[in-house]
Each structure stands twice: as structure tokens, then as C-alpha cells.
Design a protein around this motif. Structure first.
Motif, PDB file in Angstrom:
ATOM      1  N   VAL A 129      38.814  42.059  51.375  1.00 42.17           N
ATOM      2  CA  VAL A 129      38.556  41.097  50.297  1.00 42.17           C
ATOM      3  C   VAL A 129      39.211  41.581  49.001  1.00 42.17           C
ATOM      4  N   PHE A 130      39.087  42.897  48.709  1.00 43.58           N
ATOM      5  CA  PHE A 130      39.753  43.457  47.521  1.00 43.58           C
ATOM      6  C   PHE A 130      41.262  43.242  47.607  1.00 43.58           C
ATOM      7  N   LEU A 131      41.805  43.427  48.820  1.00 40.62           N
ATOM      8  CA  LEU A 131      43.243  43.223  49.025  1.00 40.62           C
ATOM      9  C   LEU A 131      43.636  41.783  48.729  1.00 40.62           C
ATOM     10  N   THR A 150      50.965  44.258  51.894  1.00 40.58           N
ATOM     11  CA  THR A 150      50.995  43.701  53.249  1.00 40.58           C
ATOM     12  C   THR A 150      50.789  44.802  54.284  1.00 40.58           C
ATOM     13  N   ALA A 151      51.466  45.925  54.101  1.00 40.84           N
ATOM     14  CA  ALA A 151      51.291  47.068  55.014  1.00 40.84           C
ATOM     15  C   ALA A 151      49.865  47.585  54.951  1.00 40.84           C
ATOM     16  N   PHE A 152      49.277  47.635  53.764  1.00 39.53           N
ATOM     17  CA  PHE A 152      47.891  48.064  53.566  1.00 39.53           C
ATOM     18  C   PHE A 152      46.953  47.206  54.413  1.00 39.53           C
ATOM     19  N   GLY A 153      47.188  45.878  54.406  1.00 42.38           N
ATOM     20  CA  GLY A 153      46.327  44.954  55.139  1.00 42.38           C
ATOM     21  C   GLY A 153      46.527  44.992  56.644  1.00 42.38           C
ATOM     22  N   THR A 154      47.780  44.993  57.088  1.00 44.79           N
ATOM     23  CA  THR A 154      48.041  44.957  58.532  1.00 44.79           C
ATOM     24  C   THR A 154      47.635  46.259  59.219  1.00 44.79           C
ATOM     25  N   GLN A 155      47.704  47.370  58.488  1.00 44.01           N
ATOM     26  CA  GLN A 155      47.298  48.649  59.080  1.00 44.01           C
ATOM     27  C   GLN A 155      45.780  48.756  59.200  1.00 44.01           C
ATOM     28  N   MET A 156      45.057  48.062  58.314  1.00 43.06           N
ATOM     29  CA  MET A 156      43.594  48.059  58.395  1.00 43.06           C
ATOM     30  C   MET A 156      43.113  47.223  59.566  1.00 43.06           C
ATOM     31  N   SER A 157      43.825  46.126  59.812  1.00 46.41           N
ATOM     32  CA  SER A 157      43.368  45.161  60.811  1.00 46.41           C
ATOM     33  C   SER A 157      43.873  45.502  62.208  1.00 46.41           C
ATOM     34  N   LYS A 158      43.069  45.142  63.207  1.00 45.63           N
ATOM     35  CA  LYS A 158      43.461  45.332  64.606  1.00 45.63           C
ATOM     36  C   LYS A 158      44.284  44.143  65.102  1.00 45.63           C
ATOM     37  N   LEU A 185      45.874  45.254  38.411  1.00 44.76           N
ATOM     38  CA  LEU A 185      45.722  46.701  38.299  1.00 44.76           C
ATOM     39  C   LEU A 185      44.268  47.106  38.509  1.00 44.76           C
ATOM     40  N   LEU A 186      43.336  46.340  37.945  1.00 45.15           N
ATOM     41  CA  LEU A 186      41.905  46.639  38.117  1.00 45.15           C
ATOM     42  C   LEU A 186      41.524  46.664  39.590  1.00 45.15           C
ATOM     43  N   MET A 187      42.040  45.719  40.362  1.00 41.23           N
ATOM     44  CA  MET A 187      41.713  45.646  41.787  1.00 41.23           C
ATOM     45  C   MET A 187      42.183  46.877  42.561  1.00 41.23           C
ATOM     46  N   THR A 188      43.300  47.471  42.148  1.00 34.81           N
ATOM     47  CA  THR A 188      43.844  48.605  42.906  1.00 34.81           C
ATOM     48  C   THR A 188      42.887  49.796  42.922  1.00 34.81           C
ATOM     49  N   PHE A 189      42.042  49.933  41.897  1.00 29.84           N
ATOM     50  CA  PHE A 189      41.111  51.061  41.839  1.00 29.84           C
ATOM     51  C   PHE A 189      39.971  50.922  42.848  1.00 29.84           C
ATOM     52  N   PHE A 190      39.764  49.717  43.354  1.00 30.09           N
ATOM     53  CA  PHE A 190      38.718  49.486  44.353  1.00 30.09           C
ATOM     54  C   PHE A 190      39.254  49.569  45.779  1.00 30.09           C
ATOM     55  N   MET A 191      40.586  49.590  45.921  1.00 23.78           N
ATOM     56  CA  MET A 191      41.207  49.526  47.250  1.00 23.78           C
ATOM     57  C   MET A 191      41.372  50.922  47.851  1.00 23.78           C
ATOM     58  N   ASN A 192      40.797  51.102  49.050  1.00 24.15           N
ATOM     59  CA  ASN A 192      40.889  52.378  49.763  1.00 24.15           C
ATOM     60  C   ASN A 192      40.722  52.085  51.249  1.00 24.15           C
ATOM     61  N   SER A 193      41.810  52.122  51.998  1.00 27.42           N
ATOM     62  CA  SER A 193      41.774  51.717  53.411  1.00 27.42           C
ATOM     63  C   SER A 193      40.838  52.586  54.248  1.00 27.42           C
ATOM     64  N   SER A 194      40.591  53.831  53.835  1.00 28.55           N
ATOM     65  CA  SER A 194      39.704  54.713  54.612  1.00 28.55           C
ATOM     66  C   SER A 194      38.253  54.230  54.567  1.00 28.55           C
TER      67      SER A 194
END
Length: 390
Positions: A206-208, A318-326, A374-383
């Protein structure tokens, strides 16, 4: 796969990427001319951007499904026909209503060809996908660099209409070419609507999506409204024709930075975490555009530097999202939906604000989009993703 098929696929891929990059980067220049020709006001200007993005988003989802069902050659031809009709109708449009209708078809056609061309790479070059995608990004950037200069030259003796009609004619040649050569069979990634549910329940995804809404909002607002904004400035009493030359030059330099940045980002990700790239490039974009506003009348060329920072954001996200998803196909579906929402609402908001507060007031909303991004990027962490933990 035989070399002949691979070569034909490569030619189609590079042509579609070249056209897509060029058209995307010249919407603002063309719409500035349409404003004078058809009486387009700034709120309608924003509506045109919304219509285009809506068509692009619909195609990204629908054509992906049918490419899987009907095959790559068929959908590439259909995408070319749709885009050709859209460009032809747009070039011949007698009024704003016809222009809006056909411009949505142009957006749909570009989205359709984008999906089909992305499916070409794994089908034709299964062992060289990264190399070919990077090459495609480079050619996309080349279109972004060349088209503003072509348009600036064309406007010295011809209308914007010839530009769109010319692209429509070139697409006829593309269709003939596709139907007459050997072509690879390939399918697009499937979009599974059921897979949307776990992704939408994942806070990280959702953050993404929120990040992408603001990122595409900023990029679309910048590229579409920058020509009109710059021409609204005094710039030392510069004549209108000189301002058009300046706009084309800045957009071309912006595109060079954009192209170089995308190619470099493909290698940076080998050593740097996606989250770090998103934070640093988002901060860079905000600072560059913010400083450029302060010196816009004395040194407008500084705006071109924003291309470097915009370049890595969408592919890295896009890479951040596709790597998170199966299910990468479904992840891409949601990513394109978020991008479409961002591009669409941004165009309408900036257009309406420009009509009410003037071009400087409307264009400054780009800074708001960049700050929220920029604010959203601080909440994004794929782990921290639920899908990674599952």
C-alpha cells in the motif's frame, strides 16, 4: 529461437520504445500548440492529461490479459492499429471534444504497445532479458531526447497536426512489417485479480502504491506543464519563438539525464538497496525542482537536472513491488493502476490550479507531489512485507 525472429522482435521493440518515449515527452509541447489552435484552457489541458492516462491504464490491464490469450503478434498489431487510429483522429480533430476522445485512444494504444513490447523481451531473448530491457530503456530515452527537437523544427513551418498524422502513417508501415515477417510467440504476465487481495492487505505494498501515485503525479505534471509554465515567465523579455527553442532544449537535456540515470540505475541496484535509491533520488528530485523554481527566470536550464533524479524512481519502485509479490504479473497490474491514478489526477489538479492561480501557482504543485513522495519512502521497507514473511 531463430535469429530472424529475434531480429524482427528487436526492431519492433525498439521502434515502439522510441515512439513511446518521444510522444510521452512531447505531450506538453503539443498541448501548448493545441491551446492556441483549438482554444484549450488550462482546466481542459489537465483533462487531456487525465484522459490520456486513463486510456494508458486501461490498456495496461486489459491488453495484458488478451496478450496471454491471443498471442504476441496479434496484440502487437491490434495495439498498433489502435494507436494509429488515435493519432490520426487526434491530428484531424476539429474541436476539443474530438481531440479528447481520440487522445484517450492514443493513451490506450501506447499502453497496449507497452505491454506487448514488454512481452517481446522474454519471448525473443529469454537469456538476455536484463540486457534487452536496459537497451529498450535507452532507446525510450533516445526518443525523449530527439522528439522535442523534431517538433521544434516542425513548428517553424507546419502545424502540430502533421506530427500526429505522420506517426499514424509510420504505424501503417509497422503493421505491414509485423504481418509479413516471422515473429516470436509470447505471452504477457497474467493478472490474477484474486492476488490483489493479499497485496492490498500488505502495508508495504500500500505504501508503494501511494508512493507511485505521487511519483507519477510529479513526473507527469512536470513533463506536461513545464512548457506552458516556462513560456509564462518573462525570461528577460525573450520572444515566444525563443522560448519555444528554450523549452525544446531543456526537455532534451532533461531526457539525456533521464536516459543516463535509468541505464545507471540498472547497475546501481546491484550494490545499493532499492529503499536507499528511492529515498535518495526522491530527495534529489525535490531539491532540484525546488531550487530550479527559485532561479527559474535567471537560469531555467537547471530544471533539466531533475531528469536524473526522476529516472530511477519508477523502475526501482516497480522492482520493489514485483520482488515483494509472489505473482509479479498481478503486482505489475496494481503498479500500473497506481501510476494511472497518479498521472490522471495530477493532470487535472495542476490544470485546474493553473486556471485559478496562474501557471506558476499550478506548476508549483509539483513540489507538493515530490514532498509527499519523499515522505512515503521513509515508510517503505520490503523486509517488513507480509508477503515476504509468509
Amino acid at each position: 529461437m531463430k535469429k530472424g525472429k529475434s531480429l524482427h522482435a528487436l526492431i519492433i521493440l525498439m521502434f515502439t520504445q522510441f515512439i513511446s518515449g518521444g510522444v510521452t515527452n512531447t505531450k506538453g509541447i503539443v498541448l501548448d500548440q493545441v491551446e492556441n489552435d483549438l482554444g484549450l484552457d488550462m482546466s481542459q489541458f489537465g483533462l487531456v492529461v487525465l484522459i490520456f492516462q486513463l486510456g494508458f491504464t486501461l490498456a495496461s490491464v486489459i491488453i495484458g490479459y488478451y496478450t496471454d490469450k491471443k498471442g504476441l503478434r496479434t496484440m502487437t498489431i491490434i495495439g498498433s492499429i489502435i494507436m494509429g487510429l488515435g493519432f490520426l483522429g487526434t491530428g484531424l480533430a476539429p474541436n476539443i471534444m474530438f481531440f479528447l476522445g481520440f487522445y484517450m485512444i492514443v493513451g490506450f494504444g501506447l499502453g497496449a504497445l507497452g505491454v506487448a513490447s514488454n512481452a517481446i523481451v522474454p519471448a525473443a531473448y529469454p537469456e538476455k532479458q536484463n540486457q534487452m530491457f536496459n537497451l529498450a530503456m535507452g532507446v525510450y530515452g533516445l526518443g525523449m531526447v530527439i522528439f522535442p527537437q523534431v517538433l521544434n523544427f516542425l513548428f517553424q513551418f507546419a502545424s502540430w497536426r502533421y506530427f500526429y498524422i505522420g506517426i499514424a502513417v509510420s504505424l501503417v508501415a509497422v503493421i505491414i512489417y509485423i504481418t509479413s515477417v516471422a515473429f516470436p510467440s509470447g505471452k504477457a504476465e497474467k493478472v490474477d485479480l484474486k492476488a490483489f487481495i493479499p497485496m492490498l492487505k500488505d502495508a508495504q505494498f500500500v505504501f508503494l502504491m501511494i508512493f507511485l501515485v505521487f511519483q507519477v503525479s510529479a513526473e507527469v505534471s512536470f513533463t506536461n506543464f513545464f512548457p506552458v509554465y516556462l513560456k509564462s515567465l518573462d525570461l528577460g523579455g525573450m520572444a515566444s519563438a525563443e522560448k519555444e527553442d528554450l523549452v525544446a532544449a531543456i526537455l532534451s537535456i532533461f531526457s539525456v539525464f533521464f536516459m543516463v540515470g535509468r541505464l545507471a540505475a540498472a547497475y546501481i541496484t546491484k550494490w545499493v538497496n532499492e529503499r536507499v535509491i528511492l529515498i535518495s533520488f526522491s530527495a534529489g528530485a525535490l531539491l532540484m525542482v525546488g531550487i530550479s523554481f527559485l532561479v527559474a527566470e535567471s537560469f531555467p536550464y537547471l530544471f533539466a537536472g531533475a531528469g536524473l533524479f526522476f529516472s530511477a524512481l519508477f523502475p526501482t519502485a516497480t522492482a520493489f513491488g514485483t520482488q515483494m509479490s509472489k505473482t509479479s504479473g498481478s503486482a505489475l497490474g496494481l503498479i500500473y493502476i497506481a501510476a494511472g491514478i497518479g498521472g490522471g489526477i495530477a493532470g487535472y489538479i495542476v490544470g485546474l490550479a493553473s486556471e485559478i492561480f496562474g501557471m506558476a501557482g499550478g506548476f508549483s504543485i509539483v513540489l507538493v507531489f515530490l514532498a509527499l513522495m519523499l515522505l512515503m519512502t521513509f515508510f517503505m521497507n520490503s523486509s517488513k512485507s507480509r508477503q515476504q514473511q509468509a
